[in-house]
Design a protein around this motif. Sequence first.
Motif, PDB file in Angstrom:
ATOM      1  N   ALA A 259       9.514  -9.288  15.967  1.00  0.00           N
ATOM      2  CA  ALA A 259       9.581  -7.955  15.254  1.00  0.00           C
ATOM      3  C   ALA A 259      10.813  -7.315  15.330  1.00  0.00           C
ATOM      4  N   ASP A 260      11.187  -6.521  14.417  1.00  0.00           N
ATOM      5  CA  ASP A 260      12.459  -5.793  14.308  1.00  0.00           C
ATOM      6  C   ASP A 260      12.016  -4.526  13.622  1.00  0.00           C
ATOM      7  N   PHE A 261      12.820  -3.512  13.964  1.00  0.00           N
ATOM      8  CA  PHE A 261      12.853  -2.064  13.643  1.00  0.00           C
ATOM      9  C   PHE A 261      14.189  -1.490  13.388  1.00  0.00           C
ATOM     10  N   SER A 262      14.418  -0.396  12.317  1.00  0.00           N
ATOM     11  CA  SER A 262      15.633   0.306  12.197  1.00  0.00           C
ATOM     12  C   SER A 262      15.308   1.580  11.991  1.00  0.00           C
ATOM     13  N   TYR A 263      16.077   2.513  12.740  1.00  0.00           N
ATOM     14  CA  TYR A 263      15.769   3.945  12.747  1.00  0.00           C
ATOM     15  C   TYR A 263      16.925   4.805  12.269  1.00  0.00           C
ATOM     16  N   GLN A 264      17.155   5.580  11.534  1.00  0.00           N
ATOM     17  CA  GLN A 264      18.099   6.349  11.189  1.00  0.00           C
ATOM     18  C   GLN A 264      17.925   7.693  11.929  1.00  0.00           C
ATOM     19  N   LEU A 265      18.494   7.697  12.996  1.00  0.00           N
ATOM     20  CA  LEU A 265      18.137   8.884  13.971  1.00  0.00           C
ATOM     21  C   LEU A 265      18.701  10.578  13.435  1.00  0.00           C
ATOM     22  N   LYS A 266      20.022  10.350  12.725  1.00  0.00           N
ATOM     23  CA  LYS A 266      20.620  11.481  12.052  1.00  0.00           C
ATOM     24  C   LYS A 266      21.508  10.661  11.166  1.00  0.00           C
ATOM     25  N   ASP A 267      22.282  11.618  10.246  1.00  0.00           N
ATOM     26  CA  ASP A 267      23.220  11.052   9.558  1.00  0.00           C
ATOM     27  C   ASP A 267      24.584  10.453  10.243  1.00  0.00           C
ATOM     28  N   GLY A 268      24.813   9.332   9.923  1.00  0.00           N
ATOM     29  CA  GLY A 268      25.779   8.532  10.606  1.00  0.00           C
ATOM     30  C   GLY A 268      25.261   7.869  11.839  1.00  0.00           C
TER      31      GLY A 268
ATOM     32  N   ILE B 147       0.959  -1.142   0.135  1.00  0.00           N
ATOM     33  CA  ILE B 147      -0.160  -0.010   0.140  1.00  0.00           C
ATOM     34  C   ILE B 147       0.832   1.214  -0.110  1.00  0.00           C
ATOM     35  N   GLU B 148       0.710   2.143  -1.035  1.00  0.00           N
ATOM     36  CA  GLU B 148       1.584   3.213  -1.151  1.00  0.00           C
ATOM     37  C   GLU B 148       0.646   4.477  -0.167  1.00  0.00           C
ATOM     38  N   LEU B 149       1.536   4.694   0.830  1.00  0.00           N
ATOM     39  CA  LEU B 149       1.014   5.870   1.669  1.00  0.00           C
ATOM     40  C   LEU B 149       1.367   7.564   1.620  1.00  0.00           C
ATOM     41  N   GLY B 150       2.211   7.479   0.583  1.00  0.00           N
ATOM     42  CA  GLY B 150       2.590   8.791   0.044  1.00  0.00           C
ATOM     43  C   GLY B 150       3.786   9.458   0.528  1.00  0.00           C
ATOM     44  N   ASN B 151       4.654  10.143   0.059  1.00  0.00           N
ATOM     45  CA  ASN B 151       6.047  10.728   0.611  1.00  0.00           C
ATOM     46  C   ASN B 151       6.738   9.667   0.784  1.00  0.00           C
ATOM     47  N   ASP B 152       6.975   8.798   0.041  1.00  0.00           N
ATOM     48  CA  ASP B 152       7.750   7.651   0.160  1.00  0.00           C
ATOM     49  C   ASP B 152       7.547   6.747   1.065  1.00  0.00           C
ATOM     50  N   GLN B 153       6.253   6.694   1.539  1.00  0.00           N
ATOM     51  CA  GLN B 153       6.025   5.844   2.998  1.00  0.00           C
ATOM     52  C   GLN B 153       5.164   4.632   2.225  1.00  0.00           C
ATOM     53  N   GLN B 154       5.416   3.322   2.912  1.00  0.00           N
ATOM     54  CA  GLN B 154       4.483   2.110   2.343  1.00  0.00           C
ATOM     55  C   GLN B 154       4.224   1.180   3.360  1.00  0.00           C
TER      56      GLN B 154
ATOM     57  N   ARG C 265      22.525   5.106  13.579  1.00  0.00           N
ATOM     58  CA  ARG C 265      21.443   4.464  13.248  1.00  0.00           C
ATOM     59  C   ARG C 265      21.360   3.479  14.384  1.00  0.00           C
ATOM     60  N   PHE C 266      19.696   3.363  14.869  1.00  0.00           N
ATOM     61  CA  PHE C 266      19.475   2.519  16.084  1.00  0.00           C
ATOM     62  C   PHE C 266      18.540   1.374  15.604  1.00  0.00           C
ATOM     63  N   SER C 267      18.733   0.137  15.925  1.00  0.00           N
ATOM     64  CA  SER C 267      17.980  -1.040  15.519  1.00  0.00           C
ATOM     65  C   SER C 267      17.621  -1.837  16.610  1.00  0.00           C
ATOM     66  N   ALA C 268      16.512  -2.605  16.701  1.00  0.00           N
ATOM     67  CA  ALA C 268      16.383  -3.414  17.995  1.00  0.00           C
ATOM     68  C   ALA C 268      15.320  -4.622  17.501  1.00  0.00           C
ATOM     69  N   ASN C 269      15.143  -5.735  18.048  1.00  0.00           N
ATOM     70  CA  ASN C 269      14.473  -6.874  17.646  1.00  0.00           C
ATOM     71  C   ASN C 269      14.101  -7.667  18.950  1.00  0.00           C
TER      72      ASN C 269
ATOM     73  N   SER D 185      10.061   6.266   4.430  1.00  0.00           N
ATOM     74  CA  SER D 185      11.063   6.493   3.786  1.00  0.00           C
ATOM     75  C   SER D 185      12.286   5.605   3.778  1.00  0.00           C
ATOM     76  N   GLU D 186      13.517   6.024   3.783  1.00  0.00           N
ATOM     77  CA  GLU D 186      14.816   5.153   4.087  1.00  0.00           C
ATOM     78  C   GLU D 186      15.099   5.286   5.605  1.00  0.00           C
ATOM     79  N   ALA D 187      14.504   6.013   6.375  1.00  0.00           N
ATOM     80  CA  ALA D 187      14.898   6.332   7.906  1.00  0.00           C
ATOM     81  C   ALA D 187      14.479   5.295   9.008  1.00  0.00           C
ATOM     82  N   PHE D 188      13.174   4.781   8.420  1.00  0.00           N
ATOM     83  CA  PHE D 188      12.454   3.903   9.391  1.00  0.00           C
ATOM     84  C   PHE D 188      11.899   2.756   8.821  1.00  0.00           C
ATOM     85  N   THR D 189      12.081   1.604   9.591  1.00  0.00           N
ATOM     86  CA  THR D 189      11.434   0.326   8.832  1.00  0.00           C
ATOM     87  C   THR D 189      11.156  -0.579  10.192  1.00  0.00           C
ATOM     88  N   LEU D 190       9.790  -1.054  10.153  1.00  0.00           N
ATOM     89  CA  LEU D 190       9.403  -1.853  11.108  1.00  0.00           C
ATOM     90  C   LEU D 190       8.815  -3.110  10.555  1.00  0.00           C
TER      91      LEU D 190
END
Length: 554
Positions: free
Chosen positions: A428-437, A326-333, A439-443, A379-384
Amino acid sequence: LLNTLPGISIDGVYGTPGTNLSYTIRGGRNRHTLILIDGLPVNDPSSIANDYDLRLINAHEIEYIEVLKGGASTLYGTNAAAGVINIKLKEPTQESTSTTFSQEVGSFQSMQTNAEVQGKTGKFNYLAGASFSISEGISAATSLDPTQEFENDGFHRYTGRTKLVYRPSASVHLEGNLRYEHLVSDYDGGAFLDQNNQFDIRQLSVGFSPKWSYTKGELQLKANYNQIERTFISSFPANENGYNLQSDVSNTYVISSRLKTIMGVQFQEFSYDQEDEQPKQRNVDPYLHLSWDVVAGLTLNGGLRANHNSVYGTQLVYSINPSYLIELGNDQQLKLFSSYSTAFVTPSLFQLFSSLYGNDDLAPEETASVEGGFSLYLSEAFTLNVEYFERKEQNAIDFVSLFDDQGNFVGGVYQNIEGEREIQGLEADFSYQLKDGLRFSANYANYQFGDPSQFFRIPAQKYGASLQYQLMKNTNVGLVYTHFGERQSPIFTDPFLVTLERFNVLDLTFSHSLSSGDLTFNGAVYNLLNEDFIGVYGFSTRPVNFSLGLTARF
């Protein structure tokens, strides 16, 4: 690395270097997890579970690792009941001759040296590498007497490989490889028992993989032959030789922009030497996989395989996997997915024909798995990713201990367990680009076992987190935290069952590159907080330890 992933647990990884490893995906044992190297199954027919020994491979040879969780027998055949670990080795990619040398040192007087050369001559690419590893280690077994120290149990390993690639045209790709691994490892007599035993394993592997690309598809052959020799030097000496021939012919064909098929035939032959006999098994499996983009966003994947075994005849396995994007808009799916699959696990030659423990009346294991979940991409910053699964096993094979009238252990035999084994889980797992350089991930993984006594040494809960930070352009640091929940472990003395307490491991890694990446310093501190825990009952675990390395490319 694998042990930090959700749904995967590897016993022995925190013991002395060279410790025997057993791995589980979603509660499945070694025999339920298929190891692939460059997309082709690797097995040891002389082993109990016909599984691959992960101690043999050198991590410096690896380009990347793919982990597929869930039943995947329709594409990969027997043993892919709980998951698949596909190890992709490095390819020769340099246009000119390039040499890479690395040296590592670490705790327990450990050292590893690696050398690799690759290049290109006309349409011919080549890669050759070798490594030597050694470690004094720690005692494999734990001493019950604090005043008594057991001897250290170390190991050494030699590996060598060559990969040759010839591309006579844009549509033809010819590849050959040769690998050799030799591991010698000390081991003790069992839980709390110090002994001067030694294990020696040598493996030779030869492979050939031609590929032809045409307008709407690709035809490929993957063939590999493995010869394995295992020697146990102890009070119960043994020498076992295994032979394994694998080949897979597949054709990928794009029927239209919405429909793609993969059709093929896989051949496997296993045998091993046992006294004056050589038990054998063969599998010949035709298979078909289909991927159909039904409408915009909706994709249907399905597969069918006829597993024809020389002992058990033909068994059909199948899978179906619909997903909706499902395309949510603004590079979000948002992706919704589900699957249902069946799998087939053939008893190993050892389980069938071992002179001490074999049972030629064993029936194959059958499993059925269902799962469903979703993936959210912001976008590329957050995946769950979140998914729930259930797996049911019938005719499960296990080692059954035999006792005399006085309750003394007198031996054992492999048997099919009555009833149905069942496991449910949430991952469950997620990855989050907090800022340039940064990245935080958890599972997180949580399992419910229908009968916990049938899933020994597997944690019901496992979770972790990692933080990766780029301090400067060429400097990276990372923290990796992993929590393992309580496990039940059987023992041979009263009370015959113990609960292993939960434990936590924190690791620190760092790297720094110079000269545009041609010179790299790297290191790690493992078990940073020096936690004292039990990984395997009666055996030692490593205290805080470190490694330092230097890699140079010329």
